[in-house]
Design a protein around this motif. Sequence first.
Motif, mmCIF file in Angstrom:
data_model
loop_
_atom_site.group_PDB
_atom_site.id
_atom_site.type_symbol
_atom_site.label_atom_id
_atom_site.label_comp_id
_atom_site.label_asym_id
_atom_site.label_seq_id
_atom_site.Cartn_x
_atom_site.Cartn_y
_atom_site.Cartn_z
ATOM 1 N N SER A 241 -11.379 -0.862 -1.730
ATOM 2 C CA SER A 241 -10.887 -1.394 -0.460
ATOM 3 C C SER A 241 -9.639 -0.644 -0.001
ATOM 4 C CB SER A 241 -10.585 -2.889 -0.612
ATOM 5 O OG SER A 241 -10.018 -3.417 0.574
ATOM 6 N N ALA A 242 -8.728 -0.367 -0.950
ATOM 7 C CA ALA A 242 -7.494 0.347 -0.608
ATOM 8 C C ALA A 242 -7.785 1.753 -0.123
ATOM 9 C CB ALA A 242 -6.566 0.381 -1.818
ATOM 10 N N VAL A 243 -8.719 2.442 -0.784
ATOM 11 C CA VAL A 243 -9.065 3.811 -0.381
ATOM 12 C C VAL A 243 -9.639 3.825 1.030
ATOM 13 C CG1 VAL A 243 -10.607 5.759 -0.835
ATOM 14 C CG2 VAL A 243 -9.392 4.661 -2.731
ATOM 15 N N HIS A 244 -10.560 2.902 1.330
ATOM 16 C CA HIS A 244 -11.138 2.841 2.679
ATOM 17 C C HIS A 244 -10.045 2.579 3.720
ATOM 18 C CE1 HIS A 244 -15.214 3.290 1.431
ATOM 19 N NE2 HIS A 244 -15.260 2.160 0.747
ATOM 20 N N ARG A 245 -9.161 1.663 3.409
ATOM 21 C CA ARG A 245 -8.097 1.311 4.366
ATOM 22 C C ARG A 245 -7.139 2.471 4.573
ATOM 23 N NH1 ARG A 245 -4.205 -4.050 4.378
ATOM 24 N NH2 ARG A 245 -2.599 -3.226 5.743
ATOM 25 N N LEU A 246 -6.698 3.105 3.487
ATOM 26 C CA LEU A 246 -5.714 4.183 3.597
ATOM 27 C C LEU A 246 -6.319 5.413 4.261
ATOM 28 C CD1 LEU A 246 -3.949 3.729 0.154
ATOM 29 C CD2 LEU A 246 -3.008 3.208 2.412
ATOM 30 N N ASN A 247 -7.587 5.703 3.982
ATOM 31 C CA ASN A 247 -8.258 6.806 4.679
ATOM 32 C C ASN A 247 -8.325 6.535 6.179
ATOM 33 O OD1 ASN A 247 -8.778 8.690 2.669
ATOM 34 N ND2 ASN A 247 -10.781 7.838 2.154
ATOM 35 N N ALA A 248 -8.631 5.290 6.535
ATOM 36 C CA ALA A 248 -8.751 4.930 7.949
ATOM 37 C C ALA A 248 -7.417 5.041 8.670
ATOM 38 C CB ALA A 248 -9.308 3.517 8.087
ATOM 39 N N GLU A 249 -6.317 4.754 7.948
ATOM 40 C CA GLU A 249 -4.992 4.782 8.567
ATOM 41 C C GLU A 249 -4.349 6.166 8.523
ATOM 42 O OE1 GLU A 249 -2.802 1.822 6.465
ATOM 43 O OE2 GLU A 249 -3.670 0.163 7.592
ATOM 44 N N TYR B 45 0.800 -1.222 0.000
ATOM 45 C CA TYR B 45 0.000 0.000 0.000
ATOM 46 C C TYR B 45 0.839 1.282 0.000
ATOM 47 C CZ TYR B 45 -4.056 -2.966 0.768
ATOM 48 O OH TYR B 45 -5.025 -3.917 0.626
ATOM 49 N N VAL B 46 2.076 1.192 -0.439
ATOM 50 C CA VAL B 46 2.897 2.377 -0.675
ATOM 51 C C VAL B 46 3.624 2.192 -2.000
ATOM 52 C CG1 VAL B 46 3.263 2.932 1.759
ATOM 53 C CG2 VAL B 46 4.880 1.439 0.581
ATOM 54 N N VAL B 47 4.127 3.290 -2.543
ATOM 55 C CA VAL B 47 5.002 3.242 -3.714
ATOM 56 C C VAL B 47 6.429 3.070 -3.224
ATOM 57 C CG1 VAL B 47 5.864 4.511 -5.715
ATOM 58 C CG2 VAL B 47 3.466 4.721 -5.031
ATOM 59 N N GLN B 48 7.178 2.195 -3.878
ATOM 60 C CA GLN B 48 8.585 2.016 -3.515
ATOM 61 C C GLN B 48 9.459 2.133 -4.756
ATOM 62 O OE1 GLN B 48 10.217 -1.842 -1.941
ATOM 63 N NE2 GLN B 48 10.650 -0.545 -0.166
ATOM 64 N N HIS B 49 10.553 2.895 -4.637
ATOM 65 C CA HIS B 49 11.484 3.070 -5.748
ATOM 66 C C HIS B 49 12.406 1.858 -5.858
ATOM 67 C CE1 HIS B 49 9.855 6.948 -5.963
ATOM 68 N NE2 HIS B 49 10.735 7.614 -5.251
ATOM 69 N N LEU B 50 12.462 1.266 -7.041
ATOM 70 C CA LEU B 50 13.293 0.098 -7.291
ATOM 71 C C LEU B 50 14.643 0.449 -7.903
ATOM 72 C CD1 LEU B 50 10.598 -2.246 -8.900
ATOM 73 C CD2 LEU B 50 11.302 -2.150 -6.505
ATOM 74 N N HIS B 51 14.671 1.512 -8.694
ATOM 75 C CA HIS B 51 15.895 1.869 -9.413
ATOM 76 C C HIS B 51 15.886 3.378 -9.624
ATOM 77 C CE1 HIS B 51 19.335 1.204 -12.017
ATOM 78 N NE2 HIS B 51 18.760 1.880 -12.984
ATOM 79 N N VAL B 52 17.003 4.035 -9.347
ATOM 80 C CA VAL B 52 17.092 5.492 -9.453
ATOM 81 C C VAL B 52 18.344 5.883 -10.214
ATOM 82 C CG1 VAL B 52 17.294 7.674 -8.189
ATOM 83 C CG2 VAL B 52 15.853 5.844 -7.273
ATOM 84 N N ILE B 53 18.190 6.773 -11.195
ATOM 85 C CA ILE B 53 19.336 7.405 -11.866
ATOM 86 C C ILE B 53 19.260 8.895 -11.557
ATOM 87 C CG2 ILE B 53 20.503 7.891 -14.040
ATOM 88 C CD1 ILE B 53 19.337 5.377 -15.184
#
Length: 279
Positions: free
Chosen positions: A159-167, A113-121
């Motif tokens: 479902s993700a929106v409800h969960r992330l709003n709650a958290e 439920y988050v964005v994660q960076h895999l590769h950075v230039i």
Amino acid sequence: MATSDSRTIKSAHRVLEILEYFDQDRRHATVMDMSRTLSYPQSSTSELLRCLTRLGYLHYNRFRRTYSPTARVALLGAWVKPALFRGGPVLSAIDRVSDLVGETVILSTASNYVVQHLHVIHGQEEDAIDAHVGDTLPLLHSPQGKLLLSSYQNDHIRSAVHRLNAEEGDASRHVRLADVMEEMAALREKGWLVTDEEDGSGCIAVLLPARRGMDRLVISVLASREVIEQRSGEIIAALLDHRDEIDAVEGAEVREMTESNLARMNDNVKIVSYRRHFA
């Protein structure tokens, strides 16, 4: 007192952070360099580095007292979709986009439920926007996250929106489900997004083609708001051209984004960021 299991988990995350440290800095490093940067005790850092050296993942230069990754690290995960990653178009495309635009280019995915960076230039200029492998962004409040979220089935998005709003403890960052669903539909048609932030930075992000058995990926370019405004057309064209190049590889596996074949979101335990979480 820490349990044996908690110590094992802590060590596992520290190993991953050590490997990602080399990925983002691409240089030799001493025990002290990593201990200071990662905020680890020097003794445990030294022990982990010696262990990784014995296993063949790091090389130790006895004269300079520095560590560096071996070829074994380069082969980790190379079996995953080799046509795309092992000499394939994804990382090559990112390299070419970086050469063309001269700004920071990032490959990201959605995880827990988050964005994660895999590769950075990193960008070539001194004022280039800073980003690191392993950094995380909010799924609902980042261009990368919104594009990735649009690739999921509607029920999973709700479902993700409800969960992330709650958290979310800050009520001002709560989002309306109807607004999100409308935005997701538009993003599925468009496939890219341009945003600017309060800190004066900007982002142009493009969702990469769907592949069977692979997490969805986003390529994004980070730059100052002025650069994004002046060069948005050029940067978008570069990203879309290279997306089409990736799209041409294993074309039979590319799927149109319809409700019947959108991805399912794994309902894993959310960890906002493992970086420093176990330090």
